[in-house]
Design a protein around this motif. Structure first.
Motif, PDB file in Angstrom:
ATOM      1  N   PRO A 246       3.320   8.809  22.472  1.00  0.00           N
ATOM      2  CA  PRO A 246       2.671   9.026  23.768  1.00  0.00           C
ATOM      3  C   PRO A 246       3.717   9.137  24.886  1.00  0.00           C
ATOM      4  CG  PRO A 246       2.456   6.727  23.090  1.00  0.00           C
ATOM      5  CD  PRO A 246       3.093   7.455  21.944  1.00  0.00           C
ATOM      6  N   GLU A 247       3.384   9.911  25.888  1.00  0.00           N
ATOM      7  CA  GLU A 247       4.306  10.018  27.022  1.00  0.00           C
ATOM      8  C   GLU A 247       3.839   9.166  28.185  1.00  0.00           C
ATOM      9  OE1 GLU A 247       4.753  14.180  27.748  1.00  0.00           O
ATOM     10  OE2 GLU A 247       5.572  14.478  25.719  1.00  0.00           O
ATOM     11  N   SER A 248       2.792   8.422  27.932  1.00  0.00           N
ATOM     12  CA  SER A 248       2.194   7.611  28.979  1.00  0.00           C
ATOM     13  C   SER A 248       3.142   6.491  29.408  1.00  0.00           C
ATOM     14  CB  SER A 248       0.920   7.027  28.377  1.00  0.00           C
ATOM     15  OG  SER A 248       0.173   6.399  29.344  1.00  0.00           O
ATOM     16  N   LYS A 249       3.384   6.393  30.717  1.00  0.00           N
ATOM     17  CA  LYS A 249       4.349   5.393  31.207  1.00  0.00           C
ATOM     18  C   LYS A 249       3.662   4.368  32.095  1.00  0.00           C
ATOM     19  CE  LYS A 249       8.376   8.383  30.910  1.00  0.00           C
ATOM     20  NZ  LYS A 249       9.284   9.299  31.583  1.00  0.00           N
ATOM     21  N   TRP A 250       3.540   3.153  31.582  1.00  0.00           N
ATOM     22  CA  TRP A 250       2.867   2.100  32.358  1.00  0.00           C
ATOM     23  C   TRP A 250       3.705   0.827  32.464  1.00  0.00           C
ATOM     24  CZ3 TRP A 250      -0.685   3.384  35.622  1.00  0.00           C
ATOM     25  CH2 TRP A 250      -1.459   4.520  35.376  1.00  0.00           C
ATOM     26  N   ALA A 251       5.027   0.955  32.209  1.00  0.00           N
ATOM     27  CA  ALA A 251       5.907  -0.208  32.373  1.00  0.00           C
ATOM     28  C   ALA A 251       6.681  -0.037  33.680  1.00  0.00           C
ATOM     29  CB  ALA A 251       6.852  -0.315  31.188  1.00  0.00           C
ATOM     30  N   PHE A 252       6.886  -1.137  34.387  1.00  0.00           N
ATOM     31  CA  PHE A 252       7.536  -1.084  35.703  1.00  0.00           C
ATOM     32  C   PHE A 252       8.552  -2.210  35.826  1.00  0.00           C
ATOM     33  CE2 PHE A 252       3.286   0.587  35.919  1.00  0.00           C
ATOM     34  CZ  PHE A 252       3.448   1.787  36.603  1.00  0.00           C
ATOM     35  N   GLY A 298      27.382  -6.517  16.211  1.00  0.00           N
ATOM     36  CA  GLY A 298      27.226  -6.500  17.664  1.00  0.00           C
ATOM     37  C   GLY A 298      27.705  -5.237  18.356  1.00  0.00           C
ATOM     38  N   ASP A 299      28.590  -4.459  17.708  1.00  0.00           N
ATOM     39  CA  ASP A 299      29.171  -3.300  18.402  1.00  0.00           C
ATOM     40  C   ASP A 299      28.216  -2.111  18.459  1.00  0.00           C
ATOM     41  OD1 ASP A 299      31.373  -4.714  18.777  1.00  0.00           O
ATOM     42  OD2 ASP A 299      32.574  -3.768  17.193  1.00  0.00           O
ATOM     43  N   ASN A 300      27.344  -2.016  17.477  1.00  0.00           N
ATOM     44  CA  ASN A 300      26.528  -0.802  17.362  1.00  0.00           C
ATOM     45  C   ASN A 300      25.051  -1.011  17.687  1.00  0.00           C
ATOM     46  OD1 ASN A 300      28.711   0.790  16.473  1.00  0.00           O
ATOM     47  ND2 ASN A 300      28.568  -0.279  14.507  1.00  0.00           N
ATOM     48  N   ASP A 301      24.795  -1.955  18.578  1.00  0.00           N
ATOM     49  CA  ASP A 301      23.403  -2.187  18.962  1.00  0.00           C
ATOM     50  C   ASP A 301      22.787  -0.880  19.442  1.00  0.00           C
ATOM     51  OD1 ASP A 301      23.841  -4.785  18.392  1.00  0.00           O
ATOM     52  OD2 ASP A 301      23.960  -5.459  20.473  1.00  0.00           O
ATOM     53  N   ILE A 302      21.531  -0.660  19.079  1.00  0.00           N
ATOM     54  CA  ILE A 302      20.885   0.597  19.479  1.00  0.00           C
ATOM     55  C   ILE A 302      19.911   0.352  20.624  1.00  0.00           C
ATOM     56  CG2 ILE A 302      19.452   2.535  18.705  1.00  0.00           C
ATOM     57  CD1 ILE A 302      20.604   2.061  15.902  1.00  0.00           C
ATOM     58  N   TYR A 303      20.168   1.081  21.695  1.00  0.00           N
ATOM     59  CA  TYR A 303      19.294   0.983  22.866  1.00  0.00           C
ATOM     60  C   TYR A 303      18.513   2.285  22.996  1.00  0.00           C
ATOM     61  CZ  TYR A 303      22.060  -3.043  24.235  1.00  0.00           C
ATOM     62  OH  TYR A 303      22.666  -4.263  24.254  1.00  0.00           O
ATOM     63  N   VAL A 304      17.244   2.161  23.354  1.00  0.00           N
ATOM     64  CA  VAL A 304      16.451   3.359  23.564  1.00  0.00           C
ATOM     65  C   VAL A 304      16.212   3.496  25.078  1.00  0.00           C
ATOM     66  CG1 VAL A 304      14.189   2.207  23.272  1.00  0.00           C
ATOM     67  CG2 VAL A 304      14.409   4.620  22.738  1.00  0.00           C
ATOM     68  N   CYS A 305      16.243   4.752  25.556  1.00  0.00           N
ATOM     69  CA  CYS A 305      16.044   4.984  26.985  1.00  0.00           C
ATOM     70  C   CYS A 305      14.543   4.957  27.275  1.00  0.00           C
ATOM     71  CB  CYS A 305      16.647   6.341  27.347  1.00  0.00           C
ATOM     72  SG  CYS A 305      16.186   6.911  28.984  1.00  0.00           S
ATOM     73  N   LEU A 306      14.138   4.180  28.243  1.00  0.00           N
ATOM     74  CA  LEU A 306      12.710   4.047  28.533  1.00  0.00           C
ATOM     75  C   LEU A 306      12.188   5.170  29.442  1.00  0.00           C
ATOM     76  CD1 LEU A 306      12.240   0.172  28.802  1.00  0.00           C
ATOM     77  CD2 LEU A 306      11.998   1.667  26.811  1.00  0.00           C
ATOM     78  N   THR A 307      13.079   6.154  29.717  1.00  0.00           N
ATOM     79  CA  THR A 307      12.620   7.339  30.445  1.00  0.00           C
ATOM     80  C   THR A 307      12.325   8.469  29.448  1.00  0.00           C
ATOM     81  OG1 THR A 307      13.910   6.698  32.367  1.00  0.00           O
ATOM     82  CG2 THR A 307      13.231   9.000  32.262  1.00  0.00           C
ATOM     83  N   CYS A 308      13.253   8.684  28.462  1.00  0.00           N
ATOM     84  CA  CYS A 308      13.078   9.832  27.547  1.00  0.00           C
ATOM     85  C   CYS A 308      12.907   9.422  26.068  1.00  0.00           C
ATOM     86  CB  CYS A 308      14.268  10.773  27.682  1.00  0.00           C
ATOM     87  SG  CYS A 308      15.807  10.067  27.072  1.00  0.00           S
ATOM     88  N   TRP A 309      12.977   8.110  25.788  1.00  0.00           N
ATOM     89  CA  TRP A 309      12.852   7.572  24.428  1.00  0.00           C
ATOM     90  C   TRP A 309      13.919   8.117  23.477  1.00  0.00           C
ATOM     91  CZ3 TRP A 309      10.374   3.234  23.691  1.00  0.00           C
ATOM     92  CH2 TRP A 309      10.162   2.782  22.390  1.00  0.00           C
TER      93      TRP A 309
END
Ligand SMILES: [Zn+2]
Ligand SMILES: [Zn+2]
Length: 315
Positions: A246-252, A298-309
Motif C-alpha cells: 500500500p502507498e497509504s501514509k498515516w505515520a507522522f 552490526g555493520d550491515n543493518d538494513i534500514y528502509v526509507c519510510l518515504t519510498c520503502w
C-alpha cells in the motif's frame, strides 16, 4: 428504594456501540462502491441507512450525557417528581429500568449542571441541536429531508471528540473491530479486512479531508506523512506483478520537529523509533528510515526509507 441503578460505563458503552454502528453502516456501503454507479445514486437509494445512523447518533449523544450525569447520581436521570417517588419505607422496591428517564432540554441542563461547561467545546450545543432536530423529523415526520454520508460522519466524529476527547473515535473503531470473534476463529475474511484497515482512514480522508480529520487526532496529521512499517508489511502481497504494497501514509513524526526520532502511526496506533538519515535512492528526498533487519555484526543493518520503502538492499 430504587434498585438496579445504572453505572456511567453502562451508558458510555451503549453510546459507543451506537456511534460505531452508525460509522460502520456508512463504511460498509462505501466499500462496495464501483465505478459503474455514481456514489450519489447509491446514497440516494440508501437514505434509510443514513436516517437510521442519525437516530443512532442521537442515542449515542444522549447516552454520553447520561453517563456524565450518572457519575454524580443516576437518580438525577429520573423523570418523575420527587414527591411521587415510591421510596418511603412502606413502598415496594422499584427497578431503575422500569422508570422513565429525562431527555431533551432536561437532559442537557442536568448534564451542564454536572459538568464544567468550560470542558466542553462551545460547538457541542450546535451539534446537539442539529442532531436532535433532524432526528425528531425522522422519528415523528415523514423523513423527507435528505442526509449526506459526509454530514453523518461529521456528526459521529464530533460527538466522540466533543464528549470523549480526541483519538476516542478511532480507538473505539479499533476496539470494536479487533473484538470481532473472527480473529479467535481464524476467519479469513476478517483477517483480510485487517490487512486493509488503513483503507478506513483513506476513506475518511477522501470524503472529509485532512483539515476536518485532524480535529479528531492528537497527532498532527497535517504534517508530512510517512509509510508505517507495521501497516505496510501487514498489507504486503506477492502478486504476478511482484510485491505489491500500500502507498497509504498515516505515520507522522511525533512531535513533528526537525530532528525528531519518534513516530506514531494513527492507523495501527503504534509508536516506534526512526533514524534520521537521507535516502537518496532514485532522488528520494526522504530522511526518515526504519531498521528492518539487524545484522549480528552490526555493520550491515538494513534500514528502509519510510518515504519510498526502498533500502540499500534494493540497489
Ligand atoms: Zn501502522
Ligand atoms: Zn526513499
Amino acid at each position: 428504594m430504587i434498585k438496579n441503578l445504572p453505572k456511567a460505563n453502562d451508558y458510555e458503552n451503549v453510546s459507543i456501540e451506537c456511534l460505531i454502528q452508525a460509522y460502520n453502516n456508512i463504511v460498509t456501503i462505501d466499500s462496495y462502491l464501483t465505478n459503474a454507479t455514481p456514489r450519489e445514486h447509491i446514497w440516494e437509494y440508501n437514505q434509510v441507512v443514513l436516517r437510521t445512523c442519525l437516530v443512532l447518533v442521537h442515542q449515542g449523544i444522549e447516552g454520553l450525557l447520561k453517563a456524565v450525569i450518572c457519575n454524580v447520581s443516576p437518580l438525577l436521570l429520573l423523570d418523575k417528581k420527587r414527591s411521587e417517588w415510591k421510596t418511603l419505607p412502606e413502598s415496594k422496591d422499584e427497578s431503575f429500568d422500569d422508570l422513565y428517564t429525562i431527555g431533551g432540554e432536561d437532559l442537557l441542563r442536568t448534564f451542564f449542571g454536572c459538568q464544567n461547561p468550560k470542558n466542553i467545546s462551545p460547538k457541542f450545543l450546535n451539534l446537539y441541536e442539529e442532531v436532535r432536530t433532524k432526528r425528531n423529523k425522522i422519528v415523528h415526520g415523514t423523513a423527507k429531508q435528505k442526509l449526506s454520508p459526509e454530514e453523518v460522519l461529521k456528526f459521529i466524529l464530533n460527538t466522540f471528540t466533543f464528549l470523549l476527547g480526541r483519538d476516542t473515535f478511532w480507538n473505539s473503531v479499533c476496539s470494536k473491530f479487533y473484538g470481532h470473534p473472527g480473529f479467535e476463529f481464524g476467519d479469513e475474511n476478517i483477517e483480510w479486512e485487517d490487512e486493509y484497515f488503513y483503507n478506513r482512514m483513506d476513506h475518511l480522508d477522501f470524503f472529509l479531508g485532512k483539515k476536518e480529520l485532524k480535529k479528531h487526532f492528537s497527532v498532527d496529521i497535517s504534517a508530512r506523512p510517512y509509510l508505517c512499517p507495521i501497516c505496510t508489511e501487514k498489507a504486503e502481497k506477492i502478486t504476478s506483478k511482484g510485491i505489491e504494497r500500500p502507498e497509504s501514509k498515516w505515520a507522522f513524526l511525533n512531535p513533528n520537529k526537525p530532528g525528531s526520532t519518534d513516530m506514531s502511526c494513527i492507523v495501527c496506533r503504534t509508536d516506534f523509533g526512526v533514524v534520521r538519515q537521507n535516502c537518496g535512492i532514485n532522488d528520494c528526498k526522504g530522511d526518515v528510515q526504519y531498521l528492518i533487519e539487524e545484522e549480528d555484526l552490526g555493520d550491515n543493518d538494513i534500514y528502509v526509507c519510510l518515504t519510498c520503502w526502498k533500502s540499500k538492499d534494493d540497489l
